[in-house]
Structure formats: C-alpha cells, structure tokens
Design an enzyme around this catalytic site. Structure first.
Site, PDB file in Angstrom:
ATOM      1  CG  ASP A   1      -5.310   0.391 -10.256  1.00  0.00           C
ATOM      2  OD1 ASP A   1      -4.217  -0.108  -9.917  1.00  0.00           O
ATOM      3  OD2 ASP A   1      -5.767   1.421  -9.726  1.00  0.00           O
ATOM      4  CD  GLU A   2      -5.810  -0.969  -6.020  1.00  0.00           C
ATOM      5  OE1 GLU A   2      -5.354  -1.968  -5.440  1.00  0.00           O
ATOM      6  OE2 GLU A   2      -5.443   0.185  -5.750  1.00  0.00           O
TER       7      GLU A   2
ATOM      8  CB  CYS B   1       8.508  -1.133  11.324  1.00  0.00           C
ATOM      9  SG  CYS B   1       9.947  -0.135  11.772  1.00  0.00           S
TER      10      CYS B   1
ATOM     11  CG  MET C   1      -1.927  -1.080   1.322  1.00  0.00           C
ATOM     12  SD  MET C   1      -3.356  -0.795   0.267  1.00  0.00           S
ATOM     13  CE  MET C   1      -4.116   0.628   1.043  1.00  0.00           C
TER      14      MET C   1
ATOM     15  CE  LYS D   1      -0.315  -1.426  -5.174  1.00  0.00           C
ATOM     16  NZ  LYS D   1      -0.037  -0.579  -4.000  1.00  0.00           N
TER      17      LYS D   1
ATOM     18  CB  CYS E   1       8.917   2.060   7.043  1.00  0.00           C
ATOM     19  SG  CYS E   1       8.391   1.445   8.659  1.00  0.00           S
TER      20      CYS E   1
END
Length: 194
Positions: free
Chosen positions: A88-89, A189, A17, A21, A148
């Site tokens: 997409d997606e 993380c 995420m 993209k 991050c």
C-alpha cells in the site's frame, strides 16, 4: 469479470487522494483469504496517519501489514507459502523509480500475485515515477476516482492546501496527511501549484 490466472501477475490500484485505493486493496485481500491463499501485506514506515503495522482505509477497514522503508525489503519477508504480496502507498517508499518495477516483476516472475496501491500523481498533478513505471508493466491497472469537493464531479487530482490555499510548486513532494492537508478535485477545480 477478469479471470485470474494461476501464474504471477501485477495489479495496480491507483488514483487521487480519497478515491478508495486502500479500501479496494483490502477488499481484494479479503477475497484472497476467502480463497485460502496466504498473503503478506506491506506498508511504508512514512505512513503515520493511522496505525503503524496496518493497512487502514479512510473508512476504518484494516489489514495487518509489515512496515518497510523500501520495496527492496519485501523479498526478505517472503517464504514459500506466500501466494499474494500487497504493497500500500507505494509512492511513499524511499526508492529510486525503477526499484518498484524491478522487485514487482521479479515477484510476479516467481509466480506471485502482486497487488500495489498508491497515488498516480503528486500534488502538482505530475506522475509519481515509480507508479508510472509499474503501471506500464502491470497485467491490470485500475484507476479509481474520488468526488471533487468543489463541484461533485469525478476527481482525479490531489490538491494540497496550506492555510486553505494551494501549496506552492516548490513545496516538498511528499507530505503525509489526510483531509487536513488534501482535497480531491476534478481537472476544472484543481488549482495548479505555482
């Protein structure tokens, strides 16, 4: 720089995420338009975050798209004038894992450039099967990285949060959302779902 062939090909844009993209997909589609090639873009009906019927990046870039429930719906929208098919997606489509590979290979075998974008991993850091299969047969795979939110390193994982805590392992795999539900995290993380 990779020289594009005149024949069919499959390109996959993947990552976690907030890695850009959809923005990269839109950038490639803008190049397609500059080359005066005809394109058709598709977006899953499940993706209700922005405008239905558009590919929309988190920074607001957009391209008109047809809404589909299944990758198998794409051939019905094609005509002989189309050069490029974009999806997409992909991970949000309601299909068995091999459907994307089969349909995209068929389109590429017909001479079309097929560009697909989607998450490569779910919130459990497990591969989305359809994306994994498509990446295996694609001519080009580009993995993008986010930053991050915890330490600033390159992020490769999508951390889903519920009330500020990592989602449990038994939570549904697909939950559509943005920054209110997900954070980009690096390997160190990322907190595994339990």
């Amino acid at each position: 720089m990779t020289r594009l062939s005149s024949g069919g090909r499959i390109e996959v844009i993947c990552g976690c995420m907030f890695s850009g993209k959809t923005e990269e997909l839109i950038r490639r589609l803008n190049h397609v338009r500059l080359a005066r090639q005809r394109l058709i873009a598709f977006t899953p009906r499940r993706d209700t975050r922005y405008r239905l019927g558009s590919l929309v990046s988190h920074n607001g870039l957009s391209v008109e798209a047809r809404v589909i429930d299944s990758i198998r719906d794409t051939p019905a929208h094609l005509n002989t004038d189309i050069h490029v098919v974009a999806v997409d997606e992909l991970h949000l489509l309601d299909d068995p894992p091999d459907a994307a590979r089969e349909v995209c290979q068929d389109l590429a075998d017909r001479g079309l450039r097929v560009i697909v974008a989607g998450l490569d991993q779910d919130f459990r850091a497990q591969p989305f099967p359809a994306m994994a299969q498509l990446m295996a047969v694609a001519e080009q795979v580009d993995k993008l990285y986010a930053i991050c939110v915890r330490c600033g390193a390159y992020a490769t994982r999508s951390q889903r949060l519920i009330d500020g805590k990592p989602a449990p392992a038994d939570a549904p795999t697909i939950v559509v959302g943005g920054q209110e539900l997900y954070e980009a995290r690096c390997r160190a993380c990322y907190e595994p779902a339990r």
